[in-house]
Design a protein around this motif. Structure first.
Motif, PDB file in Angstrom:
ATOM      1  N   SER A   9       0.828  -1.211   0.000  1.00 26.68           N
ATOM      2  CA  SER A   9       0.000   0.000   0.000  1.00 26.68           C
ATOM      3  C   SER A   9       0.862   1.261   0.000  1.00 26.68           C
ATOM      4  CB  SER A   9      -0.948   0.001   1.204  1.00 26.68           C
ATOM      5  OG  SER A   9      -0.226  -0.036   2.429  1.00 26.68           O
ATOM      6  N   ILE A  10       1.880   1.283   0.825  1.00 24.08           N
ATOM      7  CA  ILE A  10       2.771   2.451   0.869  1.00 24.08           C
ATOM      8  C   ILE A  10       3.518   2.585  -0.453  1.00 24.08           C
ATOM      9  CG2 ILE A  10       4.813   3.447   1.978  1.00 24.08           C
ATOM     10  CD1 ILE A  10       3.810   2.140   4.601  1.00 24.08           C
ATOM     11  N   GLY A  11       3.945   1.450  -1.013  1.00 27.78           N
ATOM     12  CA  GLY A  11       4.646   1.471  -2.291  1.00 27.78           C
ATOM     13  C   GLY A  11       3.777   2.045  -3.408  1.00 27.78           C
ATOM     14  N   LEU A  12       2.503   1.657  -3.447  1.00 26.81           N
ATOM     15  CA  LEU A  12       1.590   2.167  -4.477  1.00 26.81           C
ATOM     16  C   LEU A  12       1.352   3.664  -4.314  1.00 26.81           C
ATOM     17  CD1 LEU A  12      -1.107  -0.651  -4.742  1.00 26.81           C
ATOM     18  CD2 LEU A  12       0.506   0.059  -6.513  1.00 26.81           C
ATOM     19  N   PRO A  55     -10.265   0.608  -9.609  1.00 28.25           N
ATOM     20  CA  PRO A  55     -11.177  -0.527  -9.449  1.00 28.25           C
ATOM     21  C   PRO A  55     -12.564  -0.256 -10.030  1.00 28.25           C
ATOM     22  CG  PRO A  55      -9.914  -0.201  -7.446  1.00 28.25           C
ATOM     23  CD  PRO A  55      -9.590   0.955  -8.343  1.00 28.25           C
ATOM     24  N   LEU A  56     -13.069   0.986  -9.883  1.00 31.74           N
ATOM     25  CA  LEU A  56     -14.393   1.305 -10.415  1.00 31.74           C
ATOM     26  C   LEU A  56     -14.408   1.219 -11.945  1.00 31.74           C
ATOM     27  CD1 LEU A  56     -17.287   2.179  -9.843  1.00 31.74           C
ATOM     28  CD2 LEU A  56     -16.532   4.566 -10.033  1.00 31.74           C
ATOM     29  N   MET A  57     -13.338   1.658 -12.577  1.00 35.35           N
ATOM     30  CA  MET A  57     -13.253   1.541 -14.034  1.00 35.35           C
ATOM     31  C   MET A  57     -13.336   0.078 -14.457  1.00 35.35           C
ATOM     32  SD  MET A  57     -10.198   4.215 -15.006  1.00 35.35           S
ATOM     33  CE  MET A  57     -10.157   5.888 -14.350  1.00 35.35           C
ATOM     34  N   PHE A  58     -12.640  -0.771 -13.739  1.00 30.69           N
ATOM     35  CA  PHE A  58     -12.654  -2.206 -14.036  1.00 30.69           C
ATOM     36  C   PHE A  58     -14.062  -2.773 -13.843  1.00 30.69           C
ATOM     37  CE2 PHE A  58     -12.432  -6.602 -12.528  1.00 30.69           C
ATOM     38  CZ  PHE A  58     -11.753  -7.209 -13.580  1.00 30.69           C
ATOM     39  N   ILE A  59     -14.710  -2.391 -12.742  1.00 30.55           N
ATOM     40  CA  ILE A  59     -16.062  -2.891 -12.443  1.00 30.55           C
ATOM     41  C   ILE A  59     -17.050  -2.455 -13.517  1.00 30.55           C
ATOM     42  CG2 ILE A  59     -18.020  -2.665 -10.850  1.00 30.55           C
ATOM     43  CD1 ILE A  59     -15.911  -2.474  -8.580  1.00 30.55           C
ATOM     44  N   ARG A  60     -17.015  -1.170 -13.879  1.00 32.84           N
ATOM     45  CA  ARG A  60     -17.932  -0.651 -14.896  1.00 32.84           C
ATOM     46  C   ARG A  60     -17.709  -1.331 -16.250  1.00 32.84           C
ATOM     47  NH1 ARG A  60     -20.890   1.089 -11.180  1.00 32.84           N
ATOM     48  NH2 ARG A  60     -20.857   3.294 -10.557  1.00 32.84           N
ATOM     49  N   VAL A  69      -9.171   5.301  -6.092  1.00 31.18           N
ATOM     50  CA  VAL A  69      -7.894   4.797  -6.617  1.00 31.18           C
ATOM     51  C   VAL A  69      -7.528   3.437  -6.052  1.00 31.18           C
ATOM     52  CG1 VAL A  69      -5.408   5.243  -6.763  1.00 31.18           C
ATOM     53  CG2 VAL A  69      -7.025   7.121  -7.082  1.00 31.18           C
ATOM     54  N   PHE A  70      -7.807   3.210  -4.767  1.00 35.81           N
ATOM     55  CA  PHE A  70      -7.274   2.011  -4.111  1.00 35.81           C
ATOM     56  C   PHE A  70      -8.329   0.985  -3.685  1.00 35.81           C
ATOM     57  CE2 PHE A  70      -4.281   5.500  -3.168  1.00 35.81           C
ATOM     58  CZ  PHE A  70      -3.135   4.979  -3.751  1.00 35.81           C
ATOM     59  N   LEU A  71      -9.605   1.379  -3.665  1.00 36.31           N
ATOM     60  CA  LEU A  71     -10.611   0.499  -3.072  1.00 36.31           C
ATOM     61  C   LEU A  71     -11.796   0.269  -3.997  1.00 36.31           C
ATOM     62  CD1 LEU A  71     -10.443   2.123   0.471  1.00 36.31           C
ATOM     63  CD2 LEU A  71      -9.396  -0.037  -0.232  1.00 36.31           C
ATOM     64  N   TRP A  72     -12.844  -0.314  -3.450  1.00 39.37           N
ATOM     65  CA  TRP A  72     -14.019  -0.689  -4.206  1.00 39.37           C
ATOM     66  C   TRP A  72     -15.233   0.074  -3.664  1.00 39.37           C
ATOM     67  CZ3 TRP A  72     -11.398  -3.316  -0.509  1.00 39.37           C
ATOM     68  CH2 TRP A  72     -12.094  -3.655   0.652  1.00 39.37           C
ATOM     69  N   PRO A  73     -16.320   0.185  -4.447  1.00 39.03           N
ATOM     70  CA  PRO A  73     -17.538   0.835  -3.948  1.00 39.03           C
ATOM     71  C   PRO A  73     -18.156   0.020  -2.823  1.00 39.03           C
ATOM     72  CG  PRO A  73     -17.568   0.615  -6.339  1.00 39.03           C
ATOM     73  CD  PRO A  73     -16.442  -0.234  -5.841  1.00 39.03           C
ATOM     74  N   GLY A  74     -18.850   0.693  -1.927  1.00 37.50           N
ATOM     75  CA  GLY A  74     -19.501  -0.014  -0.829  1.00 37.50           C
ATOM     76  C   GLY A  74     -19.456   0.777   0.455  1.00 37.50           C
ATOM     77  N   PHE A 109      -5.888   4.938   3.757  1.00 32.07           N
ATOM     78  CA  PHE A 109      -5.328   5.480   2.523  1.00 32.07           C
ATOM     79  C   PHE A 109      -5.453   7.005   2.462  1.00 32.07           C
ATOM     80  CE2 PHE A 109      -5.607   1.091   0.839  1.00 32.07           C
ATOM     81  CZ  PHE A 109      -4.352   1.010   0.239  1.00 32.07           C
ATOM     82  N   THR A 110      -6.507   7.540   3.085  1.00 30.69           N
ATOM     83  CA  THR A 110      -6.661   8.997   3.123  1.00 30.69           C
ATOM     84  C   THR A 110      -5.508   9.641   3.869  1.00 30.69           C
ATOM     85  OG1 THR A 110      -9.092   8.867   3.015  1.00 30.69           O
ATOM     86  CG2 THR A 110      -8.142  10.901   3.896  1.00 30.69           C
ATOM     87  N   VAL A 111      -5.146   9.073   5.003  1.00 28.81           N
ATOM     88  CA  VAL A 111      -4.010   9.592   5.776  1.00 28.81           C
ATOM     89  C   VAL A 111      -2.731   9.492   4.949  1.00 28.81           C
ATOM     90  CG1 VAL A 111      -2.562   9.226   7.808  1.00 28.81           C
ATOM     91  CG2 VAL A 111      -5.047   9.102   8.025  1.00 28.81           C
ATOM     92  N   LEU A 112      -2.539   8.353   4.278  1.00 31.79           N
ATOM     93  CA  LEU A 112      -1.335   8.154   3.474  1.00 31.79           C
ATOM     94  C   LEU A 112      -1.203   9.196   2.365  1.00 31.79           C
ATOM     95  CD1 LEU A 112      -0.775   4.327   2.817  1.00 31.79           C
ATOM     96  CD2 LEU A 112       0.623   5.882   4.176  1.00 31.79           C
ATOM     97  N   ILE A 113      -2.278   9.402   1.598  1.00 32.75           N
ATOM     98  CA  ILE A 113      -2.157  10.331   0.470  1.00 32.75           C
ATOM     99  C   ILE A 113      -2.049  11.775   0.942  1.00 32.75           C
ATOM    100  CG2 ILE A 113      -3.302   8.763  -1.135  1.00 32.75           C
ATOM    101  CD1 ILE A 113      -5.809  10.491  -0.962  1.00 32.75           C
TER     102      ILE A 113
END
Length: 226
Positions: free
Chosen positions: A20-23, A36-41, A118-123, A135-139
């Motif tokens: 996660s930190i690397g990404l 992920p949303l682009m892939f799902i759609r 960018v990093f997760l899925w809908p839900g 991830f919010t803290v990281l970015i």
């Protein structure tokens, strides 16, 4: 057996943090190719046998123009330049509304939405919300506000199969993002709650009202100081 399990669990946690930190560090410098949303759609279109629509053109924040940046701040997160990733007042208000049985609202900031997209899925599961906070803290720490805005405006859904402001500007108005007027930028920002249903151009009365409100709010903001 228990020792092996905890050893395995420790490795999984270590790998997760490392990956996660690397990404996050990688995407500070490299455009995000897909989400992920682009892939799902895309998978939904294929499964449903619909015409495949996928438009995504990455541009730098300097090529976006200021109107769209001010429009999404006015529409989605008025405190974007001042908070540390979380708008506690908005979260508290959303919680109270949800407790009263009103329409579920998350009070998510642009930073949170970017982390999710960018990093997760809908839900709305607690696991996903917890990862979103992480991830919010990281970015916020690694990217900073300007990069968060750049990634956000390049990644979010802005129509059926339309991702990012450049593709949206071309789709809705036949022009580049940097040439959008204030009203056009506000129209695109107005459809973000449900971009697959709402139309930025020749939209419903509801979208026109939202657009007018966003334009008024935009006048209150100076150019974002990231």
């Amino acid at each position: 057996m228990i020792k092996k399990f905890f050893k395995f669990l420790g490795k999984v946690i270590l790998y997760f943090f490392g990956l996660s930190i690397g990404l996050v560090v990688l995407f500070k410098f490299v455009p995000v190719p897909f989400t992920p949303l682009m892939f799902i759609r895309t998978a939904e279109q294929i499964i449903e046998g619909k015409e495949l629509v996928w438009k995504h053109d990455w541009i730098s924040i300097d090529q976006m123009g200021m109107p769209i940046q001010k429009a999404v701040i006015a529409s989605e997160d008025g405190k974007f330049t001042n908070h540390n990733g979380f708008d506690m007042q908005a979260i508290e208000k959303a919680y109270k509304n949800n407790q009263r049985g009103k329409k579920i609202k998350g009070g998510s900031t642009i930073s949170q939405q970017t982390a999710k997209n960018v990093f997760l899925w809908p839900g709305r599961s607690y696991i996903r919300k917890g990862l979103e906070a992480y991830f919010t803290v990281l970015i916020e720490v690694v990217w900073g506000k300007e990069r968060i805005m750049e990634v956000y405006l390049n990644s979010i859904e802005m129509g059926k199969g339309i991702y990012g402001i450049e593709a949206a500007a071309q789709h809705w108005y036949g022009k580049s993002a940097k040439n959008l007027t204030k009203a056009q930028a506000a129209s695109i920002a107005a459809i973000l709650p449900n971009p697959r249903v709402y139309k930025a151009k020749n939209g419903s009365r509801y979208i026109e009202r939202r657009k007018s409100a966003i334009v008024k709010q935009m006048r209150q903001y100076s150019n974002p100081n990231y």
